[in-house]
Scaffold this motif. Structure first.
Motif, PDB file in Angstrom:
ATOM      1  N   PHE A 476       6.292   3.331 -14.773  1.00 55.20           N
ATOM      2  CA  PHE A 476       6.471   2.327 -13.113  1.00 55.20           C
ATOM      3  C   PHE A 476       7.008   3.528 -12.451  1.00 55.20           C
ATOM      4  N   ASP A 477       7.979   4.261 -12.705  1.00 52.40           N
ATOM      5  CA  ASP A 477       8.398   5.129 -12.152  1.00 52.40           C
ATOM      6  C   ASP A 477       7.425   6.208 -11.231  1.00 52.40           C
ATOM      7  N   ALA A 478       6.349   6.355 -11.902  1.00 53.49           N
ATOM      8  CA  ALA A 478       5.425   7.285 -11.424  1.00 53.49           C
ATOM      9  C   ALA A 478       4.300   6.568 -10.613  1.00 53.49           C
ATOM     10  N   ILE A 479       4.358   5.224 -10.415  1.00 54.14           N
ATOM     11  CA  ILE A 479       3.345   4.448  -9.662  1.00 54.14           C
ATOM     12  C   ILE A 479       3.938   4.585  -8.300  1.00 54.14           C
ATOM     13  N   PRO A 480       2.821   5.014  -7.300  1.00 54.30           N
ATOM     14  CA  PRO A 480       3.302   5.339  -5.887  1.00 54.30           C
ATOM     15  C   PRO A 480       3.544   4.080  -5.229  1.00 54.30           C
ATOM     16  N   PRO A 481       3.987   4.059  -3.955  1.00 54.11           N
ATOM     17  CA  PRO A 481       4.322   2.776  -3.412  1.00 54.11           C
ATOM     18  C   PRO A 481       2.893   2.095  -2.715  1.00 54.11           C
ATOM     19  N   SER A 482       1.999   2.772  -2.563  1.00 51.63           N
ATOM     20  CA  SER A 482       0.777   2.064  -2.214  1.00 51.63           C
ATOM     21  C   SER A 482      -0.097   1.204  -3.357  1.00 51.63           C
ATOM     22  N   LEU A 483       0.357   1.364  -4.352  1.00 57.02           N
ATOM     23  CA  LEU A 483      -0.078   0.782  -5.614  1.00 57.02           C
ATOM     24  C   LEU A 483       0.927  -0.282  -6.083  1.00 57.02           C
ATOM     25  N   ARG A 484       2.172  -0.502  -5.645  1.00 56.13           N
ATOM     26  CA  ARG A 484       3.152  -1.427  -5.800  1.00 56.13           C
ATOM     27  C   ARG A 484       2.897  -2.448  -5.359  1.00 56.13           C
ATOM     28  N   PHE A 485       3.680  -3.481  -5.621  1.00 55.90           N
ATOM     29  CA  PHE A 485       3.618  -5.040  -4.977  1.00 55.90           C
ATOM     30  C   PHE A 485       4.864  -5.039  -4.220  1.00 55.90           C
ATOM     31  N   PHE A 486       4.674  -5.542  -2.914  1.00 49.74           N
ATOM     32  CA  PHE A 486       5.872  -5.766  -1.765  1.00 49.74           C
ATOM     33  C   PHE A 486       5.493  -7.270  -1.444  1.00 49.74           C
ATOM     34  N   ALA A 487       6.564  -7.631  -0.933  1.00 50.78           N
ATOM     35  CA  ALA A 487       6.248  -9.208  -0.173  1.00 50.78           C
ATOM     36  C   ALA A 487       7.127  -8.969   1.202  1.00 50.78           C
ATOM     37  N   GLY A 488       6.851  -9.953   1.825  1.00 50.51           N
ATOM     38  CA  GLY A 488       7.787 -10.026   3.199  1.00 50.51           C
ATOM     39  C   GLY A 488       6.693  -9.426   4.541  1.00 50.51           C
ATOM     40  N   GLY A 489       6.826 -10.107   5.574  1.00 45.11           N
ATOM     41  CA  GLY A 489       5.955  -9.695   6.845  1.00 45.11           C
ATOM     42  C   GLY A 489       5.275 -10.853   7.394  1.00 45.11           C
ATOM     43  N   ASP A 490       4.391 -10.257   8.346  1.00 44.38           N
ATOM     44  CA  ASP A 490       3.645 -11.426   8.881  1.00 44.38           C
ATOM     45  C   ASP A 490       2.353 -12.241   8.171  1.00 44.38           C
ATOM     46  N   HIS A 491       2.051 -11.664   7.236  1.00 48.40           N
ATOM     47  CA  HIS A 491       0.919 -12.220   6.490  1.00 48.40           C
ATOM     48  C   HIS A 491       1.618 -12.574   5.066  1.00 48.40           C
ATOM     49  N   SER A 492       2.797 -12.471   4.871  1.00 48.24           N
ATOM     50  CA  SER A 492       3.494 -12.697   3.502  1.00 48.24           C
ATOM     51  C   SER A 492       4.454 -13.936   3.720  1.00 48.24           C
ATOM     52  N   VAL A 493       5.729 -13.389   3.591  1.00 48.28           N
ATOM     53  CA  VAL A 493       6.885 -14.340   3.780  1.00 48.28           C
ATOM     54  C   VAL A 493       7.405 -14.214   5.224  1.00 48.28           C
ATOM     55  N   GLY A 495       9.681 -14.323   8.120  1.00 52.69           N
ATOM     56  CA  GLY A 495      11.295 -14.520   8.370  1.00 52.69           C
ATOM     57  C   GLY A 495      12.034 -13.379   7.551  1.00 52.69           C
ATOM     58  N   TYR A 496      11.036 -12.403   6.777  1.00 48.23           N
ATOM     59  CA  TYR A 496      11.445 -11.368   6.513  1.00 48.23           C
ATOM     60  C   TYR A 496      10.641 -10.195   7.068  1.00 48.23           C
ATOM     61  N   ALA A 497      11.342  -8.770   7.231  1.00 43.41           N
ATOM     62  CA  ALA A 497      10.565  -7.931   7.554  1.00 43.41           C
ATOM     63  C   ALA A 497       9.478  -7.397   6.820  1.00 43.41           C
ATOM     64  N   TYR A 498       8.583  -6.569   7.214  1.00 38.14           N
ATOM     65  CA  TYR A 498       7.362  -6.007   6.498  1.00 38.14           C
ATOM     66  C   TYR A 498       7.694  -5.315   5.148  1.00 38.14           C
ATOM     67  N   GLN A 499       7.261  -6.055   4.163  1.00 41.80           N
ATOM     68  CA  GLN A 499       7.494  -5.141   2.784  1.00 41.80           C
ATOM     69  C   GLN A 499       9.060  -4.921   2.534  1.00 41.80           C
ATOM     70  N   GLN A 500       9.824  -5.807   2.892  1.00 43.57           N
ATOM     71  CA  GLN A 500      11.286  -5.782   2.586  1.00 43.57           C
ATOM     72  C   GLN A 500      11.642  -7.200   1.709  1.00 43.57           C
ATOM     73  N   LEU A 501      10.877  -7.429   0.945  1.00 42.41           N
ATOM     74  CA  LEU A 501      11.252  -8.389  -0.316  1.00 42.41           C
ATOM     75  C   LEU A 501      10.670  -7.625  -1.428  1.00 42.41           C
ATOM     76  N   GLY A 502      11.566  -7.642  -2.511  1.00 39.81           N
ATOM     77  CA  GLY A 502      11.324  -6.909  -3.563  1.00 39.81           C
ATOM     78  C   GLY A 502      12.311  -6.470  -4.327  1.00 39.81           C
ATOM     79  N   PRO A 503      12.148  -5.966  -5.601  1.00 42.88           N
ATOM     80  CA  PRO A 503      13.553  -5.284  -6.282  1.00 42.88           C
ATOM     81  C   PRO A 503      14.024  -4.099  -5.758  1.00 42.88           C
ATOM     82  N   GLU A 504      15.433  -3.914  -5.864  1.00 42.42           N
ATOM     83  CA  GLU A 504      15.895  -2.670  -5.426  1.00 42.42           C
ATOM     84  C   GLU A 504      16.461  -1.655  -6.328  1.00 42.42           C
ATOM     85  N   ASN A 505      16.501  -0.426  -5.781  1.00 43.90           N
ATOM     86  CA  ASN A 505      17.252   0.560  -6.728  1.00 43.90           C
ATOM     87  C   ASN A 505      18.736   0.467  -6.629  1.00 43.90           C
ATOM     88  N   GLU A 506      19.284   1.562  -7.266  1.00 46.46           N
ATOM     89  CA  GLU A 506      21.016   1.207  -7.158  1.00 46.46           C
ATOM     90  C   GLU A 506      21.521   1.557  -5.630  1.00 46.46           C
TER      91      GLU A 506
END
Length: 592
Positions: A476-493, A495-506
């Motif tokens: 998964f670490d080699a998968i670039p952002p354009s292929l990962r899943f994000f949530a949040g934004g106008d057409h998602s959830v 109340g949250y900013a664009y693509q600012q819902l998802g797992p976090e790093n340390e």
């Protein structure tokens, strides 16, 4: 003048003066409001037709007409009610009325006995000529609303005649004519007999096609034709041809017409007149979205590069969050209206929150359109340089084949095609890569999305959408952002900013996940011809496991139904994080 004559005039004047107040009171008493009641017609369709025939209803709620006029209109109403019921087979209707005067209201009360409804005792529909054996006529015949034993409804009789005329015109029976149109009503038995005969004559075929003012090659234009000379005529083929040529964007005006006046030997020639469009199209436009912030779009299209219909489309979009450059070279397929091939190139530079990414992408795409379906096969080579937060910059290279299928069905507003009363959209996308075929890691991902719009009443609608995704990968670490899943934004959830819902790093930076789930339900209400208000709730997240914690938001919004589609302004609150401020979302575009 004699003394007696003067005395007579004085007495007469005194009588007039004395009786004037009483006369005025009587005149005032006649100024009453008219109300009309109709009893005995309970069926809504019958009642509406009766009311459309009854002239006296024009005075309802107003000052009652003079007595002689009111009696005349009331009597006419008896006849009008009978006439209004005859188209539904009621020929034995009895109508009576009474006029009741009270202090402030005058009532006209109709009592209706609709009587026995006339039944169809005989339905004889006879077709001669080639149409008698036409499979489309056989299918139509099974749908006829005229059947023996059923009530005789005039509208059903006219509908059958209209259906026969339309079928004959659509399928090239140009000489079709009714030879018999007899309707007999027997009052004594309350039955009706219908005898309808149509001589269709022969079915014409397509003749020679003449084309005027074509700036493309004849061989290429012929690929739009789904019929050829000698094939049976059908207006649908001509309509499909016109729609396809208009949609191609090669022509400013398109006229496709059969030349019936020149029909000979069972064939009708077809005329196609074309006006070339402007070859080059330029577009520039500012915009704003809460996901992208202020943006500027620059576009250039060359509608045809050569006489084989090849096209070039370019786009540059600049914003505070993301800059994109895109080029698409389009090659029409065997049927240019339904299939095409594309060679694409894209550069996307994004710097937003804690993500910094530059994507370089080239691909080949094969697209085919069906009536409501679209399928796309694509092979894309991409390289993405990216960094999350303060981590070192990484680079990934992938060769990604994909297949996408989408289906859209909707009822569009007749005045604005961007406004949807009822509709469904569904899509599914499958993509993957292999580390043994030019990619830094192996993965397979499936995304499924859908949206539904349903009108509950003339003013209330419900809108529901959902999006789900899952990925399996060896690294998964080699998968670039354009292929990962994000949530949040106008057409998602919201109340949250664009693509600012998802797992976090340390470091607390959103890095995207292997799973995605988003759902939404919204109710909107038409408060004015071009304005709606809405309440909604969104629910979802992205994560490394499906057991991720889902986030919910609630909000309200207003919609302006503009000519280019709804303009939505929403205010949403993430209820799982009450300390997070309300967030504003602005979007423009169709509901599906």
């Amino acid at each position: 003048m004699t003394r007696d004559w003067w005395i007579g005039w004085v007495l007469l004047l005194g009588c007039v003066i004395c009786t004037a107040p009483t006369f005025a009171q009587q005149l005032e008493k006649t100024q009453t409001t008219l109300e009309i009641n109709i009893a005995g017609v309970d069926d809504e369709v019958l009642s509406n037709n009766v009311r459309s025939y009854l002239e006296l209803l024009d005075y309802a709620g107003q000052t009652a007409p003079a007595s002689f006029r009111l009696r005349y209109l009331a009597r006419r109403g008896d006849t009008s009610i009978k006439q209004a019921l005859e188209p539904f087979g009621y020929y034995h209707t009895q109508v009576s009325h009474e006029i009741v005067r009270e202090q402030d209201v005058t009532y006209v009360n109709y009592k209706v006995d609709v009587g026995q409804q006339t039944q169809l005792a005989l339905v004889a529909i006879n077709i001669t000529g080639e149409m008698a054996e036409d499979p489309e006529y056989q299918r139509l015949r099974r749908k006829f609303t005229l059947k023996e034993g059923q009530p005789f409804i005039h509208a059903n009789y006219e509908k059958v005649k209209s259906q026969l005329r339309s079928l004959a015109a659509e399928r090239g029976y140009y000489d079709a004519t009714f030879t018999q149109q007899d309707v007999t009503v027997e009052l004594s038995t309350a039955t009706a007999a219908i005898q309808l005969s149509l001589d269709s004559g022969e079915r014409y075929a397509f003749g020679d096609v003449s084309i005027c003012c074509n700036h493309l090659s004849d061989d290429f234009l012929q690929r739009y034709f789904q019929f050829s000379q000698g094939e049976p005529f059908h207006t649908r083929e001509l309509l499909d041809l016109q729609v396809a040529l208009v949609s191609s964007d090669y022509f400013e005006n398109v006229e496709v017409a059969p030349l019936w006046d020149e029909a000979t030997a069972g064939e009708v020639p077809v005329s196609v007149r074309l006006t070339p469009n402007q070859r080059d199209f330029y577009q520039i436009g500012p915009g704003y979205g809460t996901d992208t912030r202020a943006r500027l779009t620059l576009a250039f299209d060359r509608r045809w590069i050569n006489d084989r219909g090849h096209r070039l489309s370019t786009l540059m979009r600049l914003s505070e969050v993301q800059n994109t450059g895109f080029i698409d070279y389009i090659i029409p397929g065997t049927n240019p209206a339904r299939d095409q091939y594309s060679i694409t190139g894209e550069i996307k530079d994004r710097s937003y929150e804690s993500l910094d990414s530059t994507l370089y992408k080239a691909g080949f795409r094969d697209t085919r359109y069906y009536d409501d379906w679209q399928r796309t096969y694509q092979l894309a080579y991409l390289r993405e340089d990216f960094r999350f937060g303060d981590n070192p910059r990484e680079s990934s290279t992938f060769l990604v084949p994909s297949a996408e299928f989408s289906w859209v069905k909707n009822d569009q507003d007749s005045d604005n095609r961007n406004l949807i009363d009822n509709g469904l959209r569904f899509s599914v996308k499958l993509q993957g890569a292999s580390n043994s075929a030019g990619s830094d890691a192996s993965f397979v991902a499936v995304s499924v999305g859908g949206k539904a719009v349903h009108s509950l009443t003339e003013r209330w609608r419900v809108l529901a959408r959902g999006e789900f995704g899952v990925m399996r990968t060896s690294n998964f670490d080699a998968i670039p952002p354009s292929l990962r899943f994000f949530a949040g934004g106008d057409h998602s959830v919201r109340g949250y900013a664009y693509q600012q819902l998802g797992p976090e790093n340390e470091d607390g930076v959103i890095i995207g996940g292997r799973y995605l789930g988003v759902t939404s339900v919204e109710f909107d209400y038409l408060v004015a011809p071009d304005w709606r208000v809405a309440v909604f709730s969104d629910y979802g997240n992205s994560g490394m496991e499906w057991s991720m914690a889902w986030r919910q938001s609630i909000g309200v919004g207003v919609r302006w139904l503009s000519p280019i589609g709804p303009v939505r302004l929403d205010v949403a609150q993430a209820i799982d994080e009450p300390n997070r401020p309300w967030r504003l979302h602005l979007t423009i575009g169709p509901d599906l």
